[in-house]
Every structure is written in structure tokens, then in C-alpha cells.
Design a protein around this motif. Structure first.
Motif, PDB file in Angstrom:
ATOM      1  N   ASP A 181       0.829  -1.215   0.000  1.00 56.71           N
ATOM      2  CA  ASP A 181       0.000   0.000   0.000  1.00 56.71           C
ATOM      3  C   ASP A 181       0.858   1.258   0.000  1.00 56.71           C
ATOM      4  O   ASP A 181       0.591   2.201  -0.748  1.00 56.71           O
ATOM      5  CB  ASP A 181      -0.945  -0.003   1.210  1.00 56.71           C
ATOM      6  N   LEU A 182       1.885   1.273   0.857  1.00 62.19           N
ATOM      7  CA  LEU A 182       2.754   2.454   0.935  1.00 62.19           C
ATOM      8  C   LEU A 182       3.470   2.693  -0.401  1.00 62.19           C
ATOM      9  O   LEU A 182       3.511   3.823  -0.902  1.00 62.19           O
ATOM     10  CB  LEU A 182       3.784   2.263   2.047  1.00 62.19           C
ATOM     11  N   GLN A 234       1.002   3.981  -3.027  1.00 60.93           N
ATOM     12  CA  GLN A 234       0.607   5.362  -2.760  1.00 60.93           C
ATOM     13  C   GLN A 234       1.712   6.332  -3.181  1.00 60.93           C
ATOM     14  O   GLN A 234       1.450   7.348  -3.829  1.00 60.93           O
ATOM     15  CB  GLN A 234       0.317   5.512  -1.266  1.00 60.93           C
ATOM     16  N   SER A 235       2.943   6.003  -2.834  1.00 51.79           N
ATOM     17  CA  SER A 235       4.058   6.889  -3.188  1.00 51.79           C
ATOM     18  C   SER A 235       4.354   6.846  -4.685  1.00 51.79           C
ATOM     19  O   SER A 235       4.711   7.862  -5.287  1.00 51.79           O
ATOM     20  CB  SER A 235       5.310   6.499  -2.396  1.00 51.79           C
ATOM     21  N   GLY A 276       2.285   6.709  -6.914  1.00 50.21           N
ATOM     22  CA  GLY A 276       1.307   7.599  -7.519  1.00 50.21           C
ATOM     23  C   GLY A 276       1.791   9.041  -7.631  1.00 50.21           C
ATOM     24  O   GLY A 276       1.212   9.838  -8.378  1.00 50.21           O
ATOM     25  N   GLN A 277       2.841   9.376  -6.880  1.00 52.34           N
ATOM     26  CA  GLN A 277       3.393  10.735  -6.953  1.00 52.34           C
ATOM     27  C   GLN A 277       4.317  10.912  -8.157  1.00 52.34           C
ATOM     28  O   GLN A 277       4.710  12.030  -8.483  1.00 52.34           O
ATOM     29  CB  GLN A 277       4.176  11.068  -5.664  1.00 52.34           C
ATOM     30  N   ARG A 327       2.850  -2.860 -10.397  1.00 49.15           N
ATOM     31  CA  ARG A 327       1.813  -2.602  -9.388  1.00 49.15           C
ATOM     32  C   ARG A 327       1.899  -3.636  -8.263  1.00 49.15           C
ATOM     33  O   ARG A 327       2.059  -4.771  -8.509  1.00 49.15           O
ATOM     34  CB  ARG A 327       0.422  -2.667 -10.028  1.00 49.15           C
ATOM     35  N   LEU A 332      -3.832   2.167  -9.176  1.00 53.92           N
ATOM     36  CA  LEU A 332      -2.754   1.963  -8.198  1.00 53.92           C
ATOM     37  C   LEU A 332      -3.186   0.965  -7.133  1.00 53.92           C
ATOM     38  O   LEU A 332      -3.378   1.301  -5.958  1.00 53.92           O
ATOM     39  CB  LEU A 332      -2.358   3.305  -7.572  1.00 53.92           C
ATOM     40  N   THR A 333      -3.376  -0.271  -7.572  1.00 56.68           N
ATOM     41  CA  THR A 333      -3.677  -1.381  -6.666  1.00 56.68           C
ATOM     42  C   THR A 333      -2.781  -2.546  -7.073  1.00 56.68           C
ATOM     43  O   THR A 333      -2.346  -2.615  -8.225  1.00 56.68           O
ATOM     44  CB  THR A 333      -5.157  -1.814  -6.789  1.00 56.68           C
TER      45      THR A 333
END
Lengths: 207, 94
Positions: free
Chosen positions: A62-63, A66-67, A69-70, A207, B32-33
Motif C-alpha cells: 500500500d505504501l 501510494q508513493s 502515484g506521486q 503494481r 494503483l492497486t
């Protein structure tokens, strides 16, 4: 020896063989064998970095997502295309030098330098933007890997400019021309390219 | 410059660039999964591109077979290591 169409034989040392427009079907290692030992060593070292990254990523999915995505995928695509163009140019440089067309070889190596410089500037701009948005080396584990992998690749690219400089010197100095050395420099530059192809896939796409 | 060899280099470069643009579509469409298919595709496509660079741009296709086998060994080891770590990691921690 069996030959296939494609390129002329390489020069070695200061002697220059005539271009025949053919390449031996199986000839010696392109460039100096020592460079290939180094390339394979580097490749396995980077594989170990990548494996540690993937393992840590699966532990903190997850971390990392999420990162990730930046990051801007389009910047990664642009950087990959720029390095591919530079690789194409240095491959053309090797071929031109092999054929005795040293003006064309020089033009291609200058283009290689130009695209290498574009990559460097693009990478610095990307780092600057990320830091301005608060994503530094210590922000989280993903960004630690991001800065580590891109910075060590950046360092290799800087060293690549030294090799390109050697190749320019070889081509510009008729008494020193060595096709083997030009191929050695090109081999190093292509290594930078293919390592980036893997870094791009792991940082921007997976991913 | 030898026209036939020059054309081959250009075709290789265009193919690599087209595959890279294909990765743009892959990356932009994938949310984003965690996604094993996207990850496996990304790694395999990257390894294929690397092999093309090694064989064509680095001229390993004309080199002694030992060098070709050594580079292929590294590619296989990298693929097994990355995909193995990913799938085992997902089973263990996912």
C-alpha cells in the motif's frame, strides 16, 4: 569465414582495415572483453538491488503504491525514449566508424551526448519537483529506493560521458583510432540504457 | 554507412520506442492497486526490450555464443528473481 551483410570489420589498434560492408557471422566480442565482464558484474549487482526493492515492495504494497502515484509516468516514458535515441545514435556511431565514415561517427556521438544531457536535465528537474512537493530521500521507503536507484543510475550516466569523451578523442585523432575502444565505450553506454529500462518498469509501471 | 545495417538499427529503435509507448498505455490504465498481470507484463516487456538492446545495439547476436549465453543467463536470472520475489512476497505478505 561466413559473413552476413550489415557492417564492415572493425579496426584494432592503430591499424585500419578496409570497410567491406559485411560483418563476420561470428566475430570476437564487441569491444574489449574486460568491459563485458564489468557489464555482467554490474548487471548482477543491479539485479540484486531490484530484487531487494521488489521484496520490500511486496511487504509494504500500500505504501509503495501510494508513493508511486506521486511519480509522473509520462516523465519516465520521456526519459526512456531519450535514452533509446541515445543508444541508437551510439550504435550508428560504431557502424559509421567501422565503415571509415568518421565525420558521421562524430555527429552521432555528439547526438548521443546531447540526448544524454537531456536525460540528466530531465532527471534533475524531476528530483527538484519531487523535493519541492515534500518527497525526499527520507520521506518513505519507496522514495528511498527511488532516489537510490535513479541516483546510482545517474552516476553511471555521468561516467558514461567520460567514455563518450574517450570515443570522441579516438575518432578525432587518426593516429589513435581504435574500433575496439569505440565499441567498448558504446557497450558501456548501452548498459546505462538497458539498466534504465528495468528501473523504469519497476519504479513507474509495476503494481 | 552500410544502408542495410543502418535500416536494421532504425527498425530496432522504432520497435523499442513503440513498445515504450505501449507501456504508457499499460501504466495509465492500471489503477494503483496490486496487480500481478500488470507487474508480470511490465517485467517481461522490460526484459524483452533489454534483450533486443543487447542483441542488436550491443551486437551480441554476432558475438561468440558464450557471450550470448551469459547475457541470456543474466536475463533469465533477473526475470526469475524479480517475478519470484513478487509472487512469493504476495503469497507471504499480500
Amino acid at each position: 569465414m561466413t559473413t552476413v551483410a550489415g557492417a564492415g570489420p572493425r579496426e584494432t589498434g592503430t591499424g585500419r582495415q578496409p570497410a567491406t560492408g559485411t560483418i563476420p557471422h561470428e566475430r570476437p566480442v564487441p569491444g574489449q572483453p574486460d568491459m563485458w565482464i564489468f557489464v555482467l558484474f554490474e548487471a548482477f549487482v543491479f539485479t540484486s538491488y531490484f530484487t531487494v526493492y521488489v521484496i520490500r515492495r511486496t511487504q509494504n504494497a500500500d505504501l509503495f503504491l501510494q508513493s508511486q502515484g506521486q511519480l509522473d509516468l509520462r516523465v519516465g516514458i520521456f526519459n526512456t525514449l531519450v535514452l533509446l535515441v541515445s543508444s541508437w545514435c551510439i550504435a550508428r556511431c560504431v557502424q559509421a566508424a567501422r565503415d571509415g565514415e568518421f565525420a558521421a561517427a562524430l555527429n552521432n556521438i555528439y547526438l548521443t551526448m546531447l540526448f544524454g544531457l537531456v536525460f540528466l536535465v530531465s532527471k534533475v528537474l524531476e528530483w527538484t519537483a519531487k523535493i519541492e512537493h515534500g518527497f525526499s530521500f527520507t520521506s518513505d521507503e519507496f522514495f528511498s529506493f527511488y532516489y537510490f536507484l535513479t541516483a546510482i543510475h545517474f552516476l553511471h550516466l555521468l561516467i558514461g560521458f567520460v567514455f563518450l569523451g574517450v570515443a570522441v578523442h579516438q575518432i578525432r585523432t587518426p593516429a589513435r583510432r581504435s574500433q575496439e575502444l569505440i565499441e567498448t565505450c558504446a557497450t558501456y553506454w548501452h548498459t546505462i540504457d538497458f539498466l534504465w529500462v528495468l528501473i523504469f518498469a519497476l519504479l513507474y509501471v509495476m503494481r | 554507412m552500410n544502408r542495410r545495417f543502418e535500416n536494421r538499427l532504425t527498425i530496432v529503435w522504432l520497435a523499442l520506442s513503440a513498445i515504450t509507448l505501449g507501456q504508457l498505455a499499460l501504466g495509465e490504465r492500471a489503477p494503483l492497486t496490486p496487480n500481478a498481470i500488470v507487474t508480470a507484463s511490465a517485467v517481461i516487456i522490460a526484459l524483452v526490450k533489454v534483450r533486443v538492446i543487447v542483441r542488436e545495439f550491443m551486437e551480441v547476436r554476432h558475438a561468440p555464443a558464450l557471450l550470448g549465453r551469459a547475457t541470456d543467463l543474466w536475463l533469465v536470472a533477473t526475470g526469475v528473481s524479480l517475478l519470484g520475489s513478487y509472487f512469493v512476497g504476495r503469497l507471504a505478505w499480500g
